[in-house]
Design an enzyme around this catalytic site. Structure first.
Site, PDB file in Angstrom:
ATOM      1  CD  GLU A 440      -2.938  -1.505  -3.909  1.00  0.00           C
ATOM      2  OE1 GLU A 440      -3.862  -2.328  -3.824  1.00  0.00           O
ATOM      3  OE2 GLU A 440      -2.943  -0.846  -4.963  1.00  0.00           O
TER       4      GLU A 440
HETATM    5  C1  LIG Z   1      -5.139   8.585  -4.370  1.00  0.00           C
HETATM    6  C2  LIG Z   1      -5.707   7.385  -4.438  1.00  0.00           C
HETATM    7  C3  LIG Z   1      -5.591   6.293  -5.168  1.00  0.00           C
HETATM    8  C4  LIG Z   1      -6.288   5.193  -5.278  1.00  0.00           C
HETATM    9  N1  LIG Z   1      -6.216   3.979  -6.279  1.00  0.00           N
HETATM   10  C5  LIG Z   1      -6.958   3.134  -6.452  1.00  0.00           C
HETATM   11  C6  LIG Z   1      -6.988   2.299  -7.513  1.00  0.00           C
HETATM   12  O1  LIG Z   1      -6.127   2.528  -8.294  1.00  0.00           O
HETATM   13  N2  LIG Z   1      -7.979   1.451  -7.704  1.00  0.00           N
HETATM   14  C7  LIG Z   1      -8.896   1.107  -6.595  1.00  0.00           C
HETATM   15  O2  LIG Z   1      -9.847   0.178  -6.994  1.00  0.00           O
HETATM   16  N3  LIG Z   1      -9.162   1.971  -5.411  1.00  0.00           N
HETATM   17  C8  LIG Z   1      -8.127   2.895  -5.231  1.00  0.00           C
HETATM   18  N4  LIG Z   1      -8.033   3.718  -4.392  1.00  0.00           N
HETATM   19  C9  LIG Z   1      -8.993   3.384  -3.444  1.00  0.00           C
HETATM   20  C10 LIG Z   1      -8.498   2.952  -1.965  1.00  0.00           C
HETATM   21  O3  LIG Z   1      -7.881   1.687  -2.132  1.00  0.00           O
HETATM   22  C11 LIG Z   1      -9.764   2.908  -1.045  1.00  0.00           C
HETATM   23  O4  LIG Z   1      -9.674   4.545  -0.625  1.00  0.00           O
HETATM   24  C12 LIG Z   1      -9.248   2.401   0.210  1.00  0.00           C
HETATM   25  O5  LIG Z   1      -9.216   1.006   0.143  1.00  0.00           O
HETATM   26  C13 LIG Z   1     -10.138   2.642   1.436  1.00  0.00           C
HETATM   27  O6  LIG Z   1     -11.452   2.673   1.028  1.00  0.00           O
HETATM   28  P1  LIG Z   1     -12.568   3.996   1.565  1.00  0.00           P
HETATM   29  O7  LIG Z   1     -11.769   5.069   0.969  1.00  0.00           O
HETATM   30  O8  LIG Z   1     -13.781   3.714   1.017  1.00  0.00           O
HETATM   31  O9  LIG Z   1     -12.537   3.802   3.167  1.00  0.00           O
HETATM   32  P2  LIG Z   1     -13.515   3.110   4.031  1.00  0.00           P
HETATM   33  O10 LIG Z   1     -13.431   1.741   3.584  1.00  0.00           O
HETATM   34  O11 LIG Z   1     -14.826   3.828   4.193  1.00  0.00           O
HETATM   35  O12 LIG Z   1     -12.664   3.223   5.382  1.00  0.00           O
HETATM   36  C14 LIG Z   1     -12.565   4.256   6.235  1.00  0.00           C
HETATM   37  C15 LIG Z   1     -12.141   3.672   7.653  1.00  0.00           C
HETATM   38  O13 LIG Z   1     -12.772   2.908   8.240  1.00  0.00           O
HETATM   39  C16 LIG Z   1     -11.968   1.772   8.557  1.00  0.00           C
HETATM   40  N5  LIG Z   1     -12.431   0.411   8.135  1.00  0.00           N
HETATM   41  C17 LIG Z   1     -13.562   0.368   7.018  1.00  0.00           C
HETATM   42  N6  LIG Z   1     -13.642  -1.307   7.321  1.00  0.00           N
HETATM   43  C18 LIG Z   1     -13.165  -1.690   8.261  1.00  0.00           C
HETATM   44  C19 LIG Z   1     -13.103  -3.034   8.868  1.00  0.00           C
HETATM   45  N7  LIG Z   1     -13.580  -3.959   8.233  1.00  0.00           N
HETATM   46  N8  LIG Z   1     -12.216  -3.236  10.117  1.00  0.00           N
HETATM   47  C20 LIG Z   1     -11.697  -1.946  10.612  1.00  0.00           C
HETATM   48  N9  LIG Z   1     -11.538  -0.920  10.101  1.00  0.00           N
HETATM   49  C21 LIG Z   1     -12.282  -0.746   9.105  1.00  0.00           C
HETATM   50  C22 LIG Z   1     -10.745   1.901   7.606  1.00  0.00           C
HETATM   51  O14 LIG Z   1      -9.509   1.358   8.133  1.00  0.00           O
HETATM   52  C23 LIG Z   1     -10.464   3.456   7.525  1.00  0.00           C
HETATM   53  O15 LIG Z   1      -9.794   3.857   8.686  1.00  0.00           O
HETATM   54  C24 LIG Z   1      -7.166   4.923  -4.230  1.00  0.00           C
HETATM   55  C25 LIG Z   1      -7.703   5.780  -3.335  1.00  0.00           C
HETATM   56  C26 LIG Z   1      -6.933   7.070  -3.394  1.00  0.00           C
HETATM   57  C27 LIG Z   1      -7.435   8.246  -2.280  1.00  0.00           C
END
Ligand SMILES: Cc1cc2nc3c(=O)[nH]c(=O)nc-3n(C[C@H](O)[C@H](O)[C@H](O)COP(=O)(O)OP(=O)(O)OC[C@H]3O[C@@H](n4cnc5c(N)ncnc54)[C@H](O)[C@@H]3O)c2cc1C
Length: 596
Positions: A440
């Site tokens: 989220e």
């Molecule tokens: C168990 C689980 C359940 C989930 N459930 C759902 C679901 O039901 N539906 C759904 O759609 N998604 C779901 N997700 C996905 C989840 O919302 C994402 O993993 C999350 O939004 C982070 O995206 P990412 O993993 O690609 O990390 P990234 O976006 O790659 O981020 C990696 C790091 O970089 C930082 N970062 C990235 N961009 C910026 C920025 N602009 N400024 C500062 N820092 C930044 C982040 O804070 C983080 O520390 C789920 C994930 C998990 C693990």
């Protein structure tokens, strides 16, 4: 593992003394929330949490979920029976409008109820929580026909719900979304693409699953302004509205992860066999706005997960600290002491309680503002509360999940070696909690939202308004000799907050990178001060009741001591956070990437 006991006394105190339950119950449309009904609901929810959800939490962790060869997903033993009872009891629709089959109760009432469920079984509770969030989005954006078809089943929990945003290349940055949708010429669309990490994307707990999917139309502009939202059911409906033919959507993998094992995290593939049938929700290219409604709902819910898990960890740590005998009393030399008599352990447990209460008070107060924003007949008052909710939503999510993690971590320390081994069960809370600062929207994304959209964009106006309210509390504290020191501390921390705000506003244009490097510390700063503000208000309310000779004097006195402890033991972090906001951004910006 120590049994969960619903913290009803704390909840009731916060609801009535801080979050304004009486005022909320007086709002048009909220009259049902009488004190007796609220007490009965909390009581029932507490029994359900302790009696139905807690007992299957551990086996959910141990068993996890399984993707079968036929593409179905098996959830842990006990999930189906618990879900059926949950749904039949009408819990999902607690705060949904009556016209869609809900009970229409205010957010303020549903918040403690969901806290108890997250506390006892977070992996399970994510399933109905998705329905609540999706119902909110459909109420606002779906057509009347779509509402008639889908919304009632989502509110009742007859069908499951999911939100499909994330793709391998599109996590925090949804502008990179590639899933696409093509008009089929009959009003429906065909959806294609892969979504990852989809919670409860596949399971057999409900006869149908309503997926909300973000995808691009063929002529859509690039970026987030080209995203549209589609309803894509697992099963297409027959003429009578019953699930019949399988849609072209399937789960192709589930994740192996460190926590919430009972919640299947699915990779979903749409349109491998010609296109998944879907229907556009709301206007084309405005899908993200609708999804944000769902996400805002879910973000608040994830903040509540933070306090729920922290309460559970606190209860377990307190129970263990009272039972575990180790060492001598530092003052008397007496042997065979329960570890709670060691000042350091006592400090840890007290600090856990203080943070739990601060988070809870902040979340419930925000829930009360949410209800006022939605129901208050005076537009100015409704608007003021809407501004407060908007400002504090990233704090409710970001701070309460970060602190929730901290508290679960401390619980392991109180358990010592037994905290590290799985047998004690405490490690599960720590592992389950780790996701809440990530999904989220990560804490970093919440902090960007806070500093960028909620502060810089409006020149800090709402936060200054909130500071006026905080200073009103310090003035009240100053009038009572017994509370004056709490007021002095709160005033100091409010000054730290204001000075960091001034710095952010002064540097937002020319030194944005420095400001963003301090965004997470700023979020912590605001959360720390707001949490302290709420505990200071609790101290004032407790003192009022003590003076009137009402209530349990020992409990009320403990709330005053709790506020004192928070000001001395937790709130001083505000100074460090403020300093970090102002001073750390420059070194971060200057540090050459090549120097790592
Ligand atoms: C168990 C689980 C359940 C989930 N459930 C759902 C679901 O039901 N539906 C759904 O759609 N998604 C779901 N997700 C996905 C989840 O919302 C994402 O993993 C999350 O939004 C982070 O995206 P990412 O993993 O690609 O990390 P990234 O976006 O790659 O981020 C990696 C790091 O970089 C930082 N970062 C990235 N961009 C910026 C920025 N602009 N400024 C500062 N820092 C930044 C982040 O804070 C983080 O520390 C789920 C994930 C998990 C693990």
């Amino acid at each position: 593992m120590i049994d969960y006991v619903a913290p009803l006394r704390d909840m009731q105190f916060i609801l009535t003394e801080l979050a304004g339950l009486d005022a909320v119950a007086a709002l048009p449309g909220c009259e049902e929330a009488t004190p007796d009904l609220v007490a009965a609901i909390l009581d029932e929810a507490g029994k359900f949490a302790a009696g139905v959800l807690a007992p299957i939490n551990r086996q959910g962790d141990l068993q996890g979920c399984r993707l079968e060869a036929d593409g179905s997903v098996t959830t842990p033993d006990g999930w189906q029976a618990a879900y059926d009872r949950f749904r039949e009891s009408g819990w999902i629709g607690l705060s949904a409008p009556v016209e869609y089959g809900g009970q229409g109760l205010p957010r303020l009432v549903s918040t403690p109820v969901w806290e108890m469920w997250f506390a006892t079984n977070m992996a399970f509770t994510m399933l109905p929580q998705l329905n609540v969030s999706q119902a909110e989005a459909l109420q606002i954006a779906a057509s009347e026909e779509q509402k008639a078809t889908w919304l009632g089943k989502v509110v009742s929990g007859e069908w499951g719900s999911t939100m499909n945003l994330t793709e391998p290349q599109a996590g925090s940055d949804l502008a990179a979304t590639r899933a696409r949708a093509e008009p089929a010429g009959d009003g429906s669309y065909r959806v294609f693409g892969q979504k990852i990490f989809i919670s409860y994307g596949e399971h057999g707990l409900t006869p149908n699953i309503v997926h909300l999917v973000l995808a691009r139309l063929p002529d859509a502009p690039a970026g987030v302004k080209g995203l549209s939202l589609f309803i894509v059911p697992k099963y297409l409906l027959d003429a009578a509205g019953n699930p019949r033919a399988r849609n072209d959507v399937k789960c192709i993998a589930i994740e192996h992860k460190m926590g919430i094992h009972g919640s299947p995290t699915c990779t979903m593939s749409y349109g491998d066999a010609g296109g998944a049938v879907g229907w556009l929700v709301g206007e084309a290219n405005r899908g993200l706005e609708t999804m944000f409604i769902m996400m805002n709902e879910a973000r608040f819910g994830v903040g509540v997960q933070g306090v729920g898990l922290a309460e559970r960890a606190y209860q377990a740590a307190l129970g263990y600290a009272r039972e575990r005998v180790q060492g001598r009393n530092a003052l008397t030399g007496e042997a065979g002491q329960p570890i709670i008599r060691h000042p350091d352990v006592k400090r840890m447990v007290l600090s856990m309680r203080a943070r739990v209460m601060a988070m809870r008070a902040l979340l419930y107060t925000a829930a009360g503002w949410f209800d006022i924003a939605h129901h208050h007949p005076d537009a100015a008052e409704a608007e003021r509360c809407r501004r407060y909710v908007d400002l504090l939503m990233p704090v409710a999510k970001g701070w309460c999940t970060e602190i929730g993690n901290e508290v679960c971590d401390d619980a392991i320390q109180v358990f010592g070696g037994m905290g590290f081994v799985e047998e004690s069960g405490i490690a599960q809370f720590f592992r389950d909690a780790r996701i809440i600062t990530i999904y989220e929207g990560t804490t970093g994304i919440q902090a960007n939202d806070l500093v960028g959209r909620k502060i810089l964009r409006e020149d800090g106006a709402t936060l200054r308004e909130l500071l006026v309210d905080i200073r009103r509390t310090t003035a009240q504290l100053a009038e009572d000799a017994a509370l004056v020191s709490i007021g002095v501390d709160l005033a100091t921390h409010a000054e730290n907050l204001e000075s960091a705000l001034d710095w952010v506003l002064a540097n937002g244009k020319d030194n944005l990178a420095d400001v963003l490097a301090g965004a997470v510390p700023f979020l912590h700063l605001l959360g720390t001060v707001c949490g302290g503000w709420q505990l200071a208000r609790a101290a004032l309310a407790a003192q009022r009741r003590l003076a009137a000779g009402e209530g349990d004097a020992a409990y009320l006195a403990s709330l005053i001591e709790l506020a004192r402890f928070y000001m001395a033991g937790i709130a001083p972090r505000a100074l460090a956070h403020a300093e970090t906001v102002r001073e750390a951004g420059g070194p971060v910006s200057r540090f050459a990437e090549s120097a790592f």
